[in-house]
Design an enzyme around this catalytic site. Structure first.
Site, short mmCIF file in Angstrom:
data_model
loop_
_atom_site.label_atom_id
_atom_site.label_comp_id
_atom_site.label_asym_id
_atom_site.label_seq_id
_atom_site.Cartn_x
_atom_site.Cartn_y
_atom_site.Cartn_z
N GLU A 145 -38.58 17.99 -42.47
CA GLU A 145 -38.20 18.58 -43.75
C GLU A 145 -38.20 17.48 -44.81
O GLU A 145 -37.57 16.44 -44.63
CB GLU A 145 -36.78 19.17 -43.60
CG GLU A 145 -36.25 19.78 -44.86
CD GLU A 145 -34.74 20.08 -44.79
OE1 GLU A 145 -34.16 20.12 -43.68
OE2 GLU A 145 -34.14 20.23 -45.86
N ILE A 153 -40.68 12.61 -58.92
CA ILE A 153 -41.30 11.28 -58.79
C ILE A 153 -40.92 10.65 -57.46
O ILE A 153 -41.76 10.11 -56.75
CB ILE A 153 -40.85 10.37 -59.97
CG1 ILE A 153 -41.47 10.89 -61.26
CG2 ILE A 153 -41.24 8.92 -59.71
CD1 ILE A 153 -41.06 10.13 -62.50
N GLU A 154 -39.65 10.76 -57.08
CA GLU A 154 -39.21 10.07 -55.86
C GLU A 154 -39.83 10.63 -54.59
O GLU A 154 -39.88 9.95 -53.57
CB GLU A 154 -37.70 10.06 -55.67
CG GLU A 154 -36.83 10.71 -56.69
CD GLU A 154 -35.38 10.64 -56.24
OE1 GLU A 154 -34.86 9.52 -56.26
OE2 GLU A 154 -34.82 11.68 -55.85
N THR A 195 -43.71 30.46 -58.10
CA THR A 195 -44.33 30.14 -56.81
C THR A 195 -45.77 29.65 -57.01
O THR A 195 -46.18 28.64 -56.43
CB THR A 195 -44.33 31.40 -55.91
OG1 THR A 195 -42.98 31.75 -55.65
CG2 THR A 195 -45.04 31.15 -54.59
N CYS A 385 -9.00 12.68 -38.06
CA CYS A 385 -9.23 11.33 -38.56
C CYS A 385 -8.12 10.93 -39.55
O CYS A 385 -7.00 10.70 -39.11
CB CYS A 385 -10.63 11.20 -39.16
SG CYS A 385 -11.25 9.52 -39.03
N LEU A 386 -8.39 10.90 -40.85
CA LEU A 386 -7.29 10.58 -41.78
C LEU A 386 -6.15 11.60 -41.60
O LEU A 386 -4.99 11.27 -41.81
CB LEU A 386 -7.80 10.58 -43.22
CG LEU A 386 -6.75 10.19 -44.27
CD1 LEU A 386 -6.26 8.76 -44.07
CD2 LEU A 386 -7.30 10.34 -45.69
N HIS A 511 -13.97 13.02 -34.77
CA HIS A 511 -14.40 14.19 -35.54
C HIS A 511 -14.98 15.25 -34.61
O HIS A 511 -16.19 15.25 -34.37
CB HIS A 511 -15.48 13.79 -36.54
CG HIS A 511 -14.98 12.93 -37.65
ND1 HIS A 511 -14.66 13.43 -38.89
CD2 HIS A 511 -14.74 11.59 -37.70
CE1 HIS A 511 -14.26 12.43 -39.67
NE2 HIS A 511 -14.30 11.31 -38.97
N GLU A 513 -15.55 18.26 -35.19
CA GLU A 513 -16.40 19.23 -35.91
C GLU A 513 -17.89 18.95 -35.77
O GLU A 513 -18.69 19.88 -35.80
CB GLU A 513 -16.01 19.26 -37.40
CG GLU A 513 -16.30 18.01 -38.23
CD GLU A 513 -15.22 16.95 -38.20
OE1 GLU A 513 -14.38 16.97 -37.26
OE2 GLU A 513 -15.19 16.09 -39.09
N1 GLN Z 1 -9.95 6.21 -44.02
C1 GLN Z 1 -9.64 6.28 -42.64
C2 GLN Z 1 -10.26 5.14 -41.85
O1 GLN Z 1 -11.22 4.54 -42.28
C3 GLN Z 1 -10.04 7.62 -42.06
C4 GLN Z 1 -11.50 7.90 -42.10
C5 GLN Z 1 -11.85 9.34 -41.87
O2 GLN Z 1 -11.03 10.22 -42.04
N2 GLN Z 1 -13.10 9.61 -41.53
O3 GLN Z 1 -9.83 4.84 -40.78
#
Ligand code: GLN
Length: 536
Positions: A145, A153-154, A195, A385-386, A511, A513
């Protein structure tokens, strides 16, 4: 090793961006894979950044992370979710990466005194990056893709590179061009001119599209298809309508109905193996479209006005909902809008809460307030994560009484650094590609909510962060009912935590997800959604 040569499918776009090239590519990949072919999909991005890792999510949407630790375009997430097959660094190429390689080679003297130019040096590097995917000869089809719109241009060097490739690969390559067929309400007509113009631009670059996929809000009738075919030198059967769908997961079925996979095989002279049956996808859609229950959950983050910033999380929620036959309403809550006064009205009606990943201290106070609320009110919680790091901070301050406990990311001088920089991170100053990235093993504690989701002890999940749970505090947390339920044994890192006297309070440093797909909705999201349903 397969015996027939690999087939290349190049996907370009015209008229506007956001036509759904990624979804059409993923849908085509799905149809071919279901016919028994092995398929991979690649994205070429024309920007100068080496990867999207350093970009603000508001600029670019989510940064998707692969098993091998590449920070990539969010379309790769769609490819994995549709194909249920991992991608890697090789599946995402940017102009930045192309130039970086060419300039490094020039500095090493590899070009033997030649003038280094866009043609042939940049285009050769693009061609090499496309064909690298064929190194192990494991794919029947490589779908590439090309980001952006023809005429940009790019994008020119990419268009030129694939033009050359088509010429070299002869009958083993094919072009699909996506365009828009707008509906003019005042004239009550679908218009084909954009198109025609966009195909003209492609023709000027030396490319004759084999197939046109026309995005539209209204059905395109035979007359319009004939007209497009005639003006664009394309067979009428190869003018494919891509009508707005209720969900992206319907698109493979719509493309199948239009015969996209059939026409591809015909044009590439491939005898049709079996038909794509799409059994799992149909079952998934059935769960998604005929829900038996309904819940409302909240997602707290700081990029909620751009939901693409949390693409994989919202898709993982959809997957889990379909699996549980449950309609899930997601309330997107801006962490900066949460305060003591509105906390209850924003959260008390929710069946569950997710606190999203993120960087920097903006919005942290709102996240901490939200987590305190769901912890005290026994509302199911998933921190990512955070989101996990903030749950640790909240617990330290409000349960352990460690005043102003923090992550050293937010407060480098905090007296109680419950989250701090990993050892390997301390001397790193460069930003791009230097976090803890990609898949790592994790061992789960058997008596835990998280184990009940995965139903196995050894798991592997993808990471993208610099900071970690500070093991110095492990004991005091444990004594107070917050346990480390997942550990990376090799580096002794806490990867998952949970609170024991709570209905369902799980937070993870990784993560989950990124690994949720239509065929395999993610166990952790399914477990969380199940807890939310039980909470109703
Ligand atoms: N900022 C946090 C860290 O670097 C969490 C990063 C995040 O949530 N992906 O550890």
């Amino acid at each position: 090793m397969k015996d027939s040569p690999t087939k290349y499918i190049f996907v370009t776009g015209g008229v506007t961006s956001s036509l759904g090239k990624g979804i059409v590519s993923a849908s085509l990949g799905k149809l071919l894979a279901e016919r028994g072919y092995s398929v991979t999909i690649q994205k070429l991005d024309p920007y100068i950044n080496v990867d999207p890792g350093t970009m603000n999510p508001f600029e670019h949407g989510e940064c998707y992370v692969t098993d091998d630790g590449a920070e990539t375009d969010l379309d790769l997430g769609h490819y994995e979710r549709f194909l249920n097959r991992p991608t890697s660094q090789a599946n995402n190429v940017t102009t930045g990466r192309i130039y970086q390689t060419v300039i490094e080679k020039e500095r090493k003297g590899d070009y033997l005194g030649k003038t280094v130019q866009i043609i042939p040096h940049i285009t050769d590097e693009i061609k090499r990056r496309i064909q690298i995917l064929d190194k192990k000869k494991e794919f029947d089809f490589i779908i590439t893709e090309i980001g952006g719109t023809v005429g940009d241009i790019e994008a020119l060097p990419y268009i030129e590179a694939v033009r050359q490739l088509k010429w070299e690969l002869e009958n083993n390559a094919i072009f699909i061009h996506l365009t828009l067929v707008p509906f003019l309400a005042a004239a009550a007509e679908l218009k084909t001119k954009p198109t025609q113009h966009s195909v003209k631009t492609l023709l000027e670059a030396g490319i004759q599209p084999d197939i046109l996929v026309c995005r539209t809000e209204h059905p395109i009738n035979d007359n319009i298809k004939r007209k497009i075919a005639q003006f664009c030198n394309v067979e009428k059967n190869a003018v494919i309508q891509s009508i707005d769908a209720k969900t992206i997961y319907e698109v493979p079925l719509l493309m199948q109905k239009e015969g996209l996979d059939k026409i591809i095989l015909k044009k590439l002279n491939i005898e049709c193996k079996k038909k794509a049956r799409l059994i799992k996808l149909k079952k998934f859609l059935n769960g998604l479209q005929n829900p038996k229950k309904e819940i409302t959950i909240g997602l707290v983050g700081k990029y909620v006005s751009l939901q693409d910033a949390y693409k994989s999380i919202s898709e993982a929620i959809i997957h889990a909902g379909a699996k549980k036959c449950c309609k899930i309403n997601v309330e997107w809550i801006d962490s900066e809008d949460i305060n003591m006064q509105n906390l209850k009205s924003k959260l008390s009606h929710l069946q569950g809460l997710i606190v999203a990943p993120g960087f920097g201290d903006r919005g942290i106070d709102g996240k901490i307030l939200a987590i305190k609320f769901v912890r005290e009110n026994n509302i199911p919680f998933l921190g990512i994560c955070l989101g996990m790091q903030t749950a640790v901070i909240e617990f330290s301050r409000n349960v352990l009484g460690l005043k102003n406990a923090n992550s050293t990311e937010m407060d480098p001088k905090t007296k109680f650094p419950v989250i701090n920089l990993m050892n390997g991170q301390k001397d790193i100053t460069r930003k791009g590609g230097t976090m803890r990235l990609g898949a790592y093993d994790c061992k789960l504690k058997t008596k835990s909510n998280i184990y009940n989701c995965y139903k196995k002890e050894q798991i592997s999940e993808r990471h993208r962060h610099r900071y970690e749970f500070n093991n110095k505090y492990l004991e005091i947390f444990k004594k107070n009912g917050l346990i480390a339920s997942g550990i990376n044994k090799k580096n002794n890192l806490v990867e998952a935590i949970e609170i024991q006297n709570h209905k369902w309070f799980v937070a993870v440093q990784f993560h989950p997800e990124y690994k949720s797909t239509v065929d395999k909705p993610h166990p952790l999201f399914c477990g969380f959604i199940k807890a939310c349903i039980n909470n109703k």
